[in-house]
Enzyme design. Structure first.
Site, mmCIF file in Angstrom:
data_model
loop_
_atom_site.group_PDB
_atom_site.id
_atom_site.type_symbol
_atom_site.label_atom_id
_atom_site.label_comp_id
_atom_site.label_asym_id
_atom_site.label_seq_id
_atom_site.Cartn_x
_atom_site.Cartn_y
_atom_site.Cartn_z
ATOM 1 N N GLN A 184 0.802 -1.215 0.000
ATOM 2 C CA GLN A 184 0.000 0.000 0.000
ATOM 3 C C GLN A 184 0.841 1.276 0.000
ATOM 4 O OE1 GLN A 184 -2.591 -1.898 3.290
ATOM 5 N NE2 GLN A 184 -3.979 -0.492 2.280
ATOM 6 N N HIS B 183 1.243 -9.300 4.483
ATOM 7 C CA HIS B 183 0.081 -8.408 4.543
ATOM 8 C C HIS B 183 -0.624 -8.448 3.183
ATOM 9 C CE1 HIS B 183 -1.831 -4.788 6.655
ATOM 10 N NE2 HIS B 183 -2.524 -4.967 5.539
ATOM 11 N N ASN C 247 -1.350 -11.124 8.200
ATOM 12 C CA ASN C 247 -2.366 -10.118 8.459
ATOM 13 C C ASN C 247 -3.738 -10.592 7.982
ATOM 14 O OD1 ASN C 247 -3.112 -7.192 9.076
ATOM 15 N ND2 ASN C 247 -3.842 -7.387 6.968
ATOM 16 N N GLU C 248 -4.690 -10.565 8.885
ATOM 17 C CA GLU C 248 -6.092 -10.835 8.551
ATOM 18 C C GLU C 248 -6.306 -12.081 7.701
ATOM 19 O OE1 GLU C 248 -7.897 -7.255 6.987
ATOM 20 O OE2 GLU C 248 -7.808 -6.277 8.948
#
Ligand code: FCB
Length: 397
Positions: free
Chosen positions: A22, A116, A159-160
């Site tokens: 990101q 991520h 992540n998640e």
């Protein structure tokens, strides 16, 4: 304890989070880059140069330090570390090591995420996470990273995982739309669980590293679905992933909003609901709910770290309002004895929100042409809170 006092301890981590894809820019070896550019997922925007943090990371750390925060969460990019299976890049590892050391030099505690959302494009070509060799590839990557993690107290493996498995299921089931509830993909969940477990074992060999994964709490609430269906949905989307965290050194709590389980399925936020820039219901209690839910599910023995919480808004006062309410709730949960070690706001920068540049989650704006960073008032406000000079309850308008 005085019910009006805030429960943040002296050593609490106050920070901001980012993720490689990101913010770094030109993450050309990743599956997401590939999908952005071959049009597979029909995303409106490409990440392109992103925030150019691959080169400007020192400036980002300087900002975090200047605000008075004491922690920074960022992720290491698998596709860069292992551009070709079997051949990790030493130069890239040294790049990430410099960021870790850069945190230390500025008095910032690094919180490092190993995965991520993005994976190497070569893994996608082999069938992705559920392919035969995926776990072996991931452990090869984790092994390569271990030597640079010296002095990193918090490592998030994945992540998640719930969002990864949920997105996979929803992409496969394009016909499904609200109100139907598509559960996360079970094969993907199994693969990510194996990957996490193996990473955890490897990370245990690095002195001082605490490892865990982060779960995107959906705060499933009964709005007509009935207790059993609500509990089932909560299990599928949150709890099965929290159960994996039992026995980990910590669990990362990430919360933004809630999911209302209605008679017909998911109740999407409508025009009558206050919504954020990316359409989520404005629900600052999400953090307190998520922290309480996580602690209850884990039986209270696993420390919690808030690894993400924030709001997409173009109105920085609204960011302060939302975050102030979220932190007030967090403090309430902590005064009830829940062991939370820190709060990392999502996000440090206005960044590439998985296919779109539109939702702005940042404490800091980034000019998309010059990459110039502009610190927003909310960032300074969070810094004052971190130094104990402000009260989140005063964040309200
Ligand atoms: C989380 C992601 C993070 C960001 C926020 C808004 O699900 O982990 O990268 O996109 O949502």
């Amino acid at each position: 304890m005085n019910p009006h006092a805030l429960a943040f301890p002296e050593k609490f981590l106050w920070g901001a989070s980012t993720a490689a894809h990101q913010v770094e820019g030109n993450n050309v070896g990743s599956d997401f880059w590939q999908a952005e550019n071959d049009g597979t997922w029909s995303l409106p925007d490409r990440s392109g140069d992103a925030c150019d943090s691959y080169h400007r990371w020192a400036e980002d750390l300087d900002i975090v330090q200047s605000l008075g925060l004491n922690a920074y969460r960022f992720s290491i990019e698998w596709a860069r570390v292992v551009p070709t299976p079997g051949h990790p890049s030493l130069a890239v590892l040294q790049h990430y090591r410099r960021i870790i050391e850069g945190c230390g030099q500025r008095g910032l505690t690094p919180v490092v995420t190993l995965h991520h959302f993005t994976s190497p494009a070569w893994l996608r070509d082999q069938g992705g996470w559920t392919s035969k060799e995926a776990i072996a590839h991931f452990t090869e990557y984790v092994r390569a990273v271990l030597p640079i993690l010296d002095g990193v107290p918090w490592v998030c493996t994945i992540n998640e995982p719930n969002m990864l498995a949920w997105t996979t299921a929803r992409r496969a089931d394009r016909a499904a739309s609200a109100p139907s509830f598509v559960p996360p993909d079970p094969e993907m969940t199994a693969a990510l669980t194996r990957a996490h477990t193996q990473a955890r074992e490897l990370l245990a060999s690095v002195p001082g590293v605490r490892s865990g994964w982060t779960v995107a709490n959906q705060n499933v609430q009964d709005h007509g679905a009935g207790a059993d269906r609500t509990a089932e949905m909560s299990y599928l989307i949150d709890d099965q992933y929290l159960d994996v965290a039992k026995g980990d050194d910590f669990v990362g709590v990430q919360a933004y909003s809630r999911l209302r389980a209605g008679e017909q399925g998911v109740i999407a936020p409508g025009p009558a609901d206050r919504r954020t820039m990316n359409g989520w219901e404005y629900y600052p209690r999400a953090l307190e709910d998520a922290v309480r839910h996580t602690a209850a599910r884990l039986g209270g023995s696993t420390p919690l770290l808030v690894t993400e919480n924030g709001i997409a808004t173009g109105d920085d006062d609204e960011r302060i309002e939302y975050t102030g309410e979220a932190l007030t709730g967090l403090s309430r949960a902590m005064s009830d004895g829940i062991d939370v070690r820190g709060y990392l706001h999502w996000s440090l920068l206005d960044n590439f929100e998985w296919g779109s540049w539109e939702p702005t989650f940042g404490l800091v704006a980034v000019d998309r042409t010059t990459f110039r960073r502009t610190v927003k008032p909310s960032a300074r406000w969070l810094g004052r809170l971190a130094r104990g000079h402000a009260d989140p309850r005063a964040g309200r308008r």
